[in-house]
Design an enzyme around this catalytic site. Structure first.
Site, PDB file in Angstrom:
ATOM      1  N   HIS A 141       1.301 -15.184  -5.175  1.00 59.98           N
ATOM      2  CA  HIS A 141      -0.043 -15.228  -4.310  1.00 59.98           C
ATOM      3  C   HIS A 141      -1.079 -14.427  -5.096  1.00 59.98           C
ATOM      4  O   HIS A 141      -1.605 -13.731  -4.702  1.00 59.98           O
ATOM      5  CB  HIS A 141       0.775 -14.363  -2.730  1.00 59.98           C
ATOM      6  CG  HIS A 141       1.393 -13.756  -3.045  1.00 59.98           C
ATOM      7  ND1 HIS A 141       1.491 -12.681  -3.708  1.00 59.98           N
ATOM      8  CD2 HIS A 141       1.145 -12.160  -1.767  1.00 59.98           C
ATOM      9  CE1 HIS A 141       2.051 -11.446  -3.064  1.00 59.98           C
ATOM     10  NE2 HIS A 141       1.301 -11.180  -2.362  1.00 59.98           N
ATOM     11  N   TRP A 147      16.390 -19.232  -1.741  1.00 59.54           N
ATOM     12  CA  TRP A 147      16.388 -18.425  -0.868  1.00 59.54           C
ATOM     13  C   TRP A 147      15.199 -17.592  -0.090  1.00 59.54           C
ATOM     14  O   TRP A 147      14.041 -18.205   0.253  1.00 59.54           O
ATOM     15  CB  TRP A 147      16.103 -17.319  -2.049  1.00 59.54           C
ATOM     16  CG  TRP A 147      17.138 -15.610  -1.516  1.00 59.54           C
ATOM     17  CD1 TRP A 147      15.858 -14.676  -0.866  1.00 59.54           C
ATOM     18  CD2 TRP A 147      18.470 -14.959  -1.398  1.00 59.54           C
ATOM     19  NE1 TRP A 147      16.953 -13.991  -1.022  1.00 59.54           N
ATOM     20  CE2 TRP A 147      18.496 -14.311  -0.828  1.00 59.54           C
ATOM     21  CE3 TRP A 147      19.055 -15.936  -2.197  1.00 59.54           C
ATOM     22  CZ2 TRP A 147      19.503 -13.663  -0.123  1.00 59.54           C
ATOM     23  CZ3 TRP A 147      20.538 -15.625  -1.472  1.00 59.54           C
ATOM     24  CH2 TRP A 147      20.322 -14.280  -0.834  1.00 59.54           C
ATOM     25  N   ASN A 200       0.696  -5.510  -6.938  1.00 61.11           N
ATOM     26  CA  ASN A 200       1.542  -5.149  -7.298  1.00 61.11           C
ATOM     27  C   ASN A 200       2.670  -6.244  -8.125  1.00 61.11           C
ATOM     28  O   ASN A 200       2.981  -6.024  -8.946  1.00 61.11           O
ATOM     29  CB  ASN A 200       2.400  -4.428  -5.700  1.00 61.11           C
ATOM     30  CG  ASN A 200       1.683  -3.506  -5.081  1.00 61.11           C
ATOM     31  OD1 ASN A 200       1.258  -2.338  -6.379  1.00 61.11           O
ATOM     32  ND2 ASN A 200       1.307  -3.696  -3.747  1.00 61.11           N
ATOM     33  N   SER A 201       2.454  -7.636  -7.326  1.00 59.34           N
ATOM     34  CA  SER A 201       3.381  -8.244  -7.907  1.00 59.34           C
ATOM     35  C   SER A 201       2.584  -9.055  -9.208  1.00 59.34           C
ATOM     36  O   SER A 201       3.362  -8.717 -10.173  1.00 59.34           O
ATOM     37  CB  SER A 201       3.154  -9.759  -6.728  1.00 59.34           C
ATOM     38  OG  SER A 201       3.644  -9.098  -6.024  1.00 59.34           O
ATOM     39  N   HIS A 222       0.843  -0.846  -0.038  1.00 61.80           N
ATOM     40  CA  HIS A 222      -0.309   0.211   0.324  1.00 61.80           C
ATOM     41  C   HIS A 222       0.638   1.258   0.375  1.00 61.80           C
ATOM     42  O   HIS A 222       0.743   2.192  -0.490  1.00 61.80           O
ATOM     43  CB  HIS A 222      -0.803   0.068   1.368  1.00 61.80           C
ATOM     44  CG  HIS A 222      -1.771  -0.703   1.000  1.00 61.80           C
ATOM     45  ND1 HIS A 222      -3.136  -0.691   1.103  1.00 61.80           N
ATOM     46  CD2 HIS A 222      -1.820  -2.626   0.928  1.00 61.80           C
ATOM     47  CE1 HIS A 222      -3.720  -1.513   1.159  1.00 61.80           C
ATOM     48  NE2 HIS A 222      -3.782  -2.801   1.151  1.00 61.80           N
ATOM     49  N   ASP A 266      -6.086   5.961   1.405  1.00 59.19           N
ATOM     50  CA  ASP A 266      -5.683   4.807   0.964  1.00 59.19           C
ATOM     51  C   ASP A 266      -7.573   4.262   1.521  1.00 59.19           C
ATOM     52  O   ASP A 266      -7.860   4.793   2.442  1.00 59.19           O
ATOM     53  CB  ASP A 266      -5.325   4.006   1.942  1.00 59.19           C
ATOM     54  CG  ASP A 266      -5.222   2.494   1.629  1.00 59.19           C
ATOM     55  OD1 ASP A 266      -4.190   2.261   0.707  1.00 59.19           O
ATOM     56  OD2 ASP A 266      -5.890   1.505   2.145  1.00 59.19           O
ATOM     57  N   ALA A 317      13.386 -11.024  -1.598  1.00 57.81           N
ATOM     58  CA  ALA A 317      14.089 -11.135  -2.622  1.00 57.81           C
ATOM     59  C   ALA A 317      13.720  -9.983  -3.807  1.00 57.81           C
ATOM     60  O   ALA A 317      12.445  -9.499  -3.512  1.00 57.81           O
ATOM     61  CB  ALA A 317      13.923 -12.186  -3.497  1.00 57.81           C
ATOM     62  N   GLU A 348       3.853  -6.273 -11.803  1.00 53.91           N
ATOM     63  CA  GLU A 348       5.330  -5.585 -11.979  1.00 53.91           C
ATOM     64  C   GLU A 348       5.223  -7.358 -13.154  1.00 53.91           C
ATOM     65  O   GLU A 348       6.265  -6.870 -14.319  1.00 53.91           O
ATOM     66  CB  GLU A 348       6.170  -6.611 -10.828  1.00 53.91           C
ATOM     67  CG  GLU A 348       6.223  -5.430  -9.474  1.00 53.91           C
ATOM     68  CD  GLU A 348       6.405  -5.548  -8.337  1.00 53.91           C
ATOM     69  OE1 GLU A 348       6.769  -6.636  -8.004  1.00 53.91           O
ATOM     70  OE2 GLU A 348       6.075  -4.831  -7.588  1.00 53.91           O
TER      71      GLU A 348
END
Ligand SMILES: O=c1ccn([C@@H]2O[C@H](COP(=O)(O)OP(=O)(O)O[C@H]3O[C@H](CO)[C@@H](O)[C@H](O)[C@H]3O)[C@@H](O)[C@H]2O)c(=O)[nH]1
Length: 476
Positions: A360, A339, A364-365, A16, A116, A343, A368
């Site tokens: 997951h 790892w 944001n992932s 966030h 937010d 990371a 990206e």
């Protein structure tokens, strides 16, 4: 006249905070010096969050940009645990008087308050101060559409969603299976559900809603919101899709060990597994993943975190001896890397050796991954990630589905992971090819959207203009 300021009120979670700060910086850039940024910082409820937040602030303060951080007085957090689904909303509410006082003490005009999406209780304060308020939505437009639908769904579906007949109607999306709804909607007796319905109602009071998406990514959903189809024909606040807001770091002087390992791998050969700031594996789950990866035969980079230590909520660094099957690291040392701590996910996704991402499915992932054109296998764990998994597969077509047992803590058996990884990575898999092609298309669309003249760039210019025109004085 002093330069008007845009006041940001983020919450502390990295997904966030980072996203809102980055969106703020883009707004600053588009305004050409026409606004400054003021960030109101709530003291995060745990030490580890506090240190994350402090790190972000230090970096931004060193950037030389026109951003001021104003630390709000600490409040006593609710006594039950930080992970409770209603915790953020309740904790934020306790800051209302401090937020109002901080804004009314500002000596420059206030162009806008941007909150937010967990902070809608504070819309009352912005109204009292006559400051135009905007919501910054860090998740997808699909999730926002569902939020807008919630007050009506509350009337339409009297029992639990899981027990309802048929599918949930979210205009703009294919029919949504109830099992794909966000975690806080899965138990109506819990306060997390009541808060979600509450936020869904209150978004309607904002001047505008800024969403970290691009119109090319979620076209039909954004059209449904704009047409009032999510709100029974009542016009919803204007939406500004300004994304993807992906904060890219300058290249590190010393490449990270994971990146160095990737340098030695063939192009598009490695599947990355990474589960956000909150995802972790038990030893039983880690064994299944290990077996699945080994049997898939594909190269992998696995960011493995262990269960939180007693008394904490954040995943711990993984103890590989305790979590992995005996001999696994030795057997896979030519093909894989595990790892055990955080990371640099963006640097990894940017690497040419990465060909797939088991994620997951935090928004944001996802952005990206799309930004770098990497197709996904979603493995949802909490929050709205089950809805994201559904939209990635059934709506956007950029991912291969995997069976996740939601009733068993989102458990995935090794053979299912093996199947999904093969479907994603095998050169002759139709499913993987389709997801890859769609992802390449989305990568192009994402980059175009934020370029000068692109859809998100233009939305940001409109927003910046509107904010500058709406500036008011709060300190009279
Ligand atoms: O080892 C890691 C793990 C994560 N990240 C980064 O951390 C961020 C994680 O963000 P996100 O993917 O959105 O996940 P969460 O932090 O879990 O985000 C919360 O907030 C999101 C935005 O509202 C929601 O979509 C999610 O469901 C919710 O869990 C991303 O930038 C990742 O690149 C790393 O760099 N390294």
């Amino acid at each position: 006249m002093a330069t008007p300021t845009v006041v940001l009120l983020p919450v502390w979670g990295v997904g966030h905070l980072m996203s809102m700060l980055d969106a703020g910086k883009r707004l600053l850039a588009r305004s050409g010096g026409g606004v400054s940024l003021t960030v109101l910082v709530m003291q995060a409820p745990t030490e580890s969050y506090r240190s994350d937040v402090a790190g972000h602030i230090r970096r931004e303060e060193a950037s030389g940009l026109d951003i001021r951080f104003h630390h709000l007085p600490a409040v006593e957090p609710p006594t039950d645990y930080v992970g409770a689904e209603d915790f953020i909303s309740r904790f934020v509410e306790l800051h209302a008087a401090h937020v109002k006082a901080a804004i009314s003490r500002l000596t420059c005009p206030v162009a806008a308050l941007v909150i937010d999406f967990f902070c809608t209780t504070l819309l009352d304060e912005s109204r009292e101060l006559a400051v135009p308020s905007y919501v910054y939505f860090t998740a997808s437009a699909a999730m926002y559409a569902l939020f807008l639908r919630l007050p009506a769904l509350q009337e339409e579906v009297t029992g639990e969603f899981e027990e309802m007949e048929g599918m949930v109607d979210v205009p703009g999306l294919p029919p949504v299976p109830p099992s794909a709804l966000p975690t806080p909607l899965m138990d109506k007796k819990k306060p997390g559900y009541t808060w979600f319905v509450y936020h869904g109602r209150r978004f309607m009071e904002a001047r505008g809603v800024i969403i970290n998406t691009a119109s090319e990514l979620e076209q039909s959903v954004l059209a449904a919101i704009a047409d009032g189809r999510c709100t029974h024909g009542v016009p919803a606040p204007t939406v500004y899709p300004i994304g993807p807001v992906v904060s890219l770091n300058p290249p590190a002087e010393q490449p990270h060990e994971c990146v160095r390992w990737l340098d030695a791998q063939p192009p598009a050969s490695v599947v990355l597994l990474c589960f956000g700031g909150g995802g972790f594996s038990t030893a039983t789950q880690a064994h299944e993943i290990a077996h699945g990866l080994e049997r898939s035969g594909h190269r992998f980079l696995w960011v493995l975190r262990g269960p939180p230590a007693a008394g904490t909520r954040q995943p711990s660094d993984a103890n590989l001896v305790e979590l992995l099957p005996e001999g696994f690291l030795e057997r896979t040392k030519e093909k894989g890397m595990v790892w055990p701590t955080r990371a640099p996910q963006k640097e990894i996704l940017a690497h040419a050796a990465v060909g797939g991402f088991v994620t997951h499915g935090g928004w944001n992932s996802i952005l990206e991954s799309l930004w770098f054109g990497v197709p996904m296998v979603p493995w949802p764990l909490y929050a709205e990630q089950h809805l994201n998994a559904f939209t990635l597969v059934a709506y956007m077509g950029v991912a291969v589905a995997m069976e996740v047992d939601r009733k068993r803590n989102n458990f995935v058996v090794g053979s299912e992971l093996e199947r999904a990884v093969k479907a994603l990575m095998d050169g002759d898999s139709d499913e993987g090819r389709k997801a890859r092609e769609k992802c390449t298309e989305m990568k192009g669309a994402c980059r175009k959207a934020v370029e000068e003249g692109g859809s998100s760039y233009s939305a940001l210019c409109r927003l910046s203009q509107e904010m500058r025109e709406g500036a008011v004085r709060t300190n009279m």
